[in-house]
Motif scaffolding. Structure first.
Motif, PDB file in Angstrom:
ATOM      1  N   VAL A  74       0.880  -1.175   0.000  1.00 16.68           N
ATOM      2  CA  VAL A  74       0.000   0.000   0.000  1.00 16.68           C
ATOM      3  C   VAL A  74       0.913   1.219   0.000  1.00 16.68           C
ATOM      4  O   VAL A  74       1.800   1.311   0.853  1.00 16.68           O
ATOM      5  CB  VAL A  74      -0.923   0.032   1.231  1.00 16.68           C
ATOM      6  N   ASP A  75       0.727   2.141  -0.947  1.00 16.32           N
ATOM      7  CA  ASP A  75       1.601   3.318  -0.942  1.00 16.32           C
ATOM      8  C   ASP A  75       1.159   4.321   0.117  1.00 16.32           C
ATOM      9  O   ASP A  75       0.145   4.129   0.800  1.00 16.32           O
ATOM     10  CB  ASP A  75       1.682   3.962  -2.330  1.00 16.32           C
ATOM     11  N   GLY A 131      -2.337   5.670  -0.137  1.00 17.66           N
ATOM     12  CA  GLY A 131      -3.325   4.680   0.293  1.00 17.66           C
ATOM     13  C   GLY A 131      -3.377   4.542   1.800  1.00 17.66           C
ATOM     14  O   GLY A 131      -4.451   4.403   2.395  1.00 17.66           O
ATOM     15  N   ARG A 188      -5.250   7.519   3.124  1.00 12.76           N
ATOM     16  CA  ARG A 188      -6.681   7.377   2.833  1.00 12.76           C
ATOM     17  C   ARG A 188      -7.342   6.423   3.829  1.00 12.76           C
ATOM     18  O   ARG A 188      -8.423   6.704   4.355  1.00 12.76           O
ATOM     19  CB  ARG A 188      -6.873   6.868   1.408  1.00 12.76           C
ATOM     20  N   VAL A 189      -6.692   5.309   4.129  1.00 20.18           N
ATOM     21  CA  VAL A 189      -7.247   4.338   5.065  1.00 20.18           C
ATOM     22  C   VAL A 189      -7.292   4.909   6.481  1.00 20.18           C
ATOM     23  O   VAL A 189      -8.317   4.826   7.175  1.00 20.18           O
ATOM     24  CB  VAL A 189      -6.427   3.030   5.040  1.00 20.18           C
TER      25      VAL A 189
END
Length: 252
Positions: free
Chosen positions: A59-60, A63, A66-67
């Motif tokens: 996951v970059d 990401g 965002r999470v």
């Protein structure tokens, strides 16, 4: 100011360098090397600050943000109050502002100086611990609660409420809103607001302020596209009006 800092960086040499500088400042440091591990570690042991590389496997960094922010503004499993400092090799303004729009609080572009990194870390930790806007009561200096209509900004609890409803803000959003609420009706230029949230660093674009304003409008305005309280003064900047701030959109 000692803190627990989580470093998420897939380059092991770079991660070790960052760890070394943070530990020299007295911080406790944990290191992970991919985005999935960063998310798991934050939820297992929430840090005081997350130093987050953008380009990571699984996951970059975007990401991860965002999470952790629950889709930009809270939500199930979101972690809004932890400041996020992004490290990125991407240099276009749109790439950098995307990270801020997702909920990051600050960014450094690679290559960066360790001295600049430590300055940003100190600023974010100081901001997140609510050490601004003190007033003297008796023998002690305590931060005062800032109120504008139905809006309340509490630097001690690091909380924002609208008509008694808790509104989750990132540290950058909180600091900007606190600056506006401390002087309602005053028009701030973008550079003035940028200085309030990032200090005198010349590396941050004034468009950072616009991103924070857009995100805050989603949280305190009935119609973010037609703001009544956090308003633009064209050709100058922004102000928070003295009119009652309330009836914010449910679930923002």
């Amino acid at each position: 100011m000692c803190a627990f800092v989580l470093v998420a960086e897939d380059d092991e040499k770079q991660a070790e360098l960052v760890r070394r500088y943070l530990e020299r400042e007295g911080h406790t440091v944990a290191v992970v090397h991919d985005g999935r591990a960063a998310i798991d570690e934050v939820r297992r042991r929430p840090p005081d600050l997350l130093v987050l590389d953008v380009m990571m496997p699984r996951v970059d960094g975007l990401g991860v943000t965002r999470v952790l922010r629950g889709g930009n503004g809270g939500g199930s499993g979101s972690v809004v109050g932890i400041p996020i400092l992004m490290l990125t090799a991407r240099t276009t303004e749109d790439d950098l502002l995307l990270g801020l729009d997702l909920g990051a609080d600050d960014y450094l572009t690679k290559p960066y100086s360790p001295r600049e990194l430590m300055a940003r870390v100190r600023t974010l930790l100081r901001r997140s611990q609510g050490t601004h806007h003190p007033v003297v009561e008796g023998a002690e200096a305590v931060p005062r609660v800032l109120r504008v209509g139905g809006l309340s900004v509490d630097p001690v609890r690091h909380e924002v409420t609208v008509d008694g409803r808790l509104v989750e803000c990132t540290p950058g959003e909180f600091e900007l809103l606190a600056a506006l609420a401390a002087e309602p009706e005053r028009v701030f230029t973008r550079p003035q607001l940028l200085d309030r949230i990032h200090g005198s660093s010349g590396y941050i674009s004034v468009r950072t302020v616009d991103v924070h304003i857009l995100n805050l409008r989603k949280k305190i305005e009935v119609d973010p596209r037609r703001p009544r309280h956090l308003v633009t003064v064209f050709g100058v900047g922004y102000k928070l009006t003295g009119a009652a701030v309330g009836a914010a959109r449910h679930g923002a």
